[in-house]
Design a protein around this motif. Structure first.
Motif, PDB file in Angstrom:
ATOM      1  N   GLU A  69       0.822  -1.205   0.000  1.00 52.63           N
ATOM      2  CA  GLU A  69       0.000   0.000   0.000  1.00 52.63           C
ATOM      3  C   GLU A  69       0.865   1.267   0.000  1.00 52.63           C
ATOM      4  O   GLU A  69       0.543   2.257  -0.664  1.00 52.63           O
ATOM      5  CB  GLU A  69      -0.938   0.002   1.197  1.00 52.63           C
ATOM      6  N   TYR A  72       2.154   1.724  -3.501  1.00 50.30           N
ATOM      7  CA  TYR A  72       1.127   2.246  -4.399  1.00 50.30           C
ATOM      8  C   TYR A  72       0.816   3.715  -4.094  1.00 50.30           C
ATOM      9  O   TYR A  72       0.568   4.504  -5.015  1.00 50.30           O
ATOM     10  CB  TYR A  72      -0.146   1.409  -4.309  1.00 50.30           C
ATOM     11  N   SER A  76       0.903   6.732  -6.765  1.00 49.32           N
ATOM     12  CA  SER A  76      -0.201   7.677  -6.934  1.00 49.32           C
ATOM     13  C   SER A  76       0.252   9.113  -6.732  1.00 49.32           C
ATOM     14  O   SER A  76      -0.227  10.038  -7.402  1.00 49.32           O
ATOM     15  CB  SER A  76      -1.332   7.340  -5.957  1.00 49.32           C
ATOM     16  N   HIS A 118      -1.450  -8.303  -5.142  1.00 50.11           N
ATOM     17  CA  HIS A 118      -1.860  -7.034  -4.548  1.00 50.11           C
ATOM     18  C   HIS A 118      -1.444  -5.859  -5.438  1.00 50.11           C
ATOM     19  O   HIS A 118      -2.261  -4.971  -5.760  1.00 50.11           O
ATOM     20  CB  HIS A 118      -1.220  -6.925  -3.158  1.00 50.11           C
ATOM     21  N   LEU A 119      -0.189  -5.843  -5.860  1.00 56.20           N
ATOM     22  CA  LEU A 119       0.288  -4.715  -6.652  1.00 56.20           C
ATOM     23  C   LEU A 119      -0.336  -4.705  -8.051  1.00 56.20           C
ATOM     24  O   LEU A 119      -0.664  -3.633  -8.579  1.00 56.20           O
ATOM     25  CB  LEU A 119       1.814  -4.761  -6.752  1.00 56.20           C
ATOM     26  N   LYS A 121      -3.298  -5.725  -8.726  1.00 51.67           N
ATOM     27  CA  LYS A 121      -4.663  -5.237  -8.511  1.00 51.67           C
ATOM     28  C   LYS A 121      -4.697  -3.712  -8.435  1.00 51.67           C
ATOM     29  O   LYS A 121      -5.658  -3.074  -8.883  1.00 51.67           O
ATOM     30  CB  LYS A 121      -5.222  -5.846  -7.223  1.00 51.67           C
ATOM     31  N   ARG A 122      -3.646  -3.118  -7.872  1.00 48.85           N
ATOM     32  CA  ARG A 122      -3.589  -1.661  -7.741  1.00 48.85           C
ATOM     33  C   ARG A 122      -3.183  -0.975  -9.055  1.00 48.85           C
ATOM     34  O   ARG A 122      -3.702   0.087  -9.385  1.00 48.85           O
ATOM     35  CB  ARG A 122      -2.601  -1.274  -6.635  1.00 48.85           C
TER      36      ARG A 122
END
Length: 269
Positions: A69, A72, A76, A118-119, A121-122
């Motif tokens: 997270e 990511y 962002s 996870h990554l 998906k982001r």
């Protein structure tokens, strides 16, 4: 960061194949967001700046949910689209399954599998929204081999290979491509970290990570499905894995992966 250049994200960028991928991206005119957990990342980031790239370094442990997270969030914060992503971070663990620590095997799963899912998906929604992008997922020729004395690691790479192929089919009309990288034994610190320095696999001649990364980069940018990258020996292994029965591959892997401390001073070929 220079917003004219495309931006690439590379995980596991402090050494080995990841570092070589980051170098190639920099040389090909990309800015970079690089990630690793160790202090070697800072030196790599500085080198990449010397190659003309604007670089943001993110030092986090991707084996944790919060680590992914945080990565990511850094992506962002650039407010820039991700043109390419190399999901390369991974570790191994050698030894008979009944002898290894559960925590060590769980970390293999957390980093190799959970963080990659996870990554992806982001990152993928933003790529699909723009209808363009390239993603590379580092699997291994070990994906096709039952991993006696390396059971969880090989299984994790089999997951990644299947995952990459499934994503590729789902995204076939999106403008985004997913390429799986299948290297063989490569000259990195992988075998030392996996407690496999005293195995035949740990002592055998390794492929050049720059060659592996170069072939991976070309395959990814061309949107290819997968690439068995490295030496002729590795490519032959990739072909052999398609035809040999699993029981023979498992037996051969055992001979390579089980410890042989008495022969640790003799090179394997």
């Amino acid at each position: 960061m220079n917003t004219v250049k495309p931006m690439a994200v590379v995980t596991g960028a402090s050494s080995g194949i990841g570092r070589e991928l980051a170098r190639r991206f920099a040389d090909e005119g990309f800015d970079l967001l690089v990630c690793a957990e160790d202090e070697g990342l800072a030196a790599v980031a500085e080198e990449l700046r010397g190659r003309g790239a604007a670089v943001r370094e993110v030092r986090v442990d991707l084996a944790t949910y919060d680590g992914v997270e945080k990565l990511y969030a850094a992506v962002s914060a650039t407010r820039r689209p991700v043109a390419a992503a190399a999901l390369n971070a991974g570790i191994g663990q050698g030894g008979a399954f009944l002898d290894t620590d559960l925590a060590d095997e769980a970390r293999v799963i957390d980093l190799n599998i959970a963080s990659t899912v996870h990554l992806a998906k982001r990152l993928l929604p933003g790529m699909v929204e723009l209808a363009e992008g390239r993603m590379l997922i580092t699997s291994s020729v070990a994906a096709a081999v039952p991993g006696s004395h390396q059971a969880v690691y090989n299984a994790s790479k089999a997951f990644l290979q299947s995952f990459a192929q499934g994503l590729r089919d789902e995204l076939k009309d999106s403008g985004v491509t997913v390429t799986s990288l299948l290297p063989g034994p490569t000259d990195t610190n992988f075998f030392h970290r996996a407690d496999m320095a005293d195995t035949r696999l740990g002592r055998m001649r390794k492929d050049d990570p720059a060659q592996v990364a170069g072939e991976a980069f070309e395959a990814m940018m061309r949107g290819r499905e997968k690439v068995v990258a490295g030496s002729v020996r590795t490519k032959v292994q990739g072909v052999a894995n398609k035809v040999l029965p699993d029981r023979l591959k498992a037996a051969a892997h055992r001979r390579l992966a089980e410890p042989h401390p008495d022969g640790a001073d003799r090179p394997a070929h």
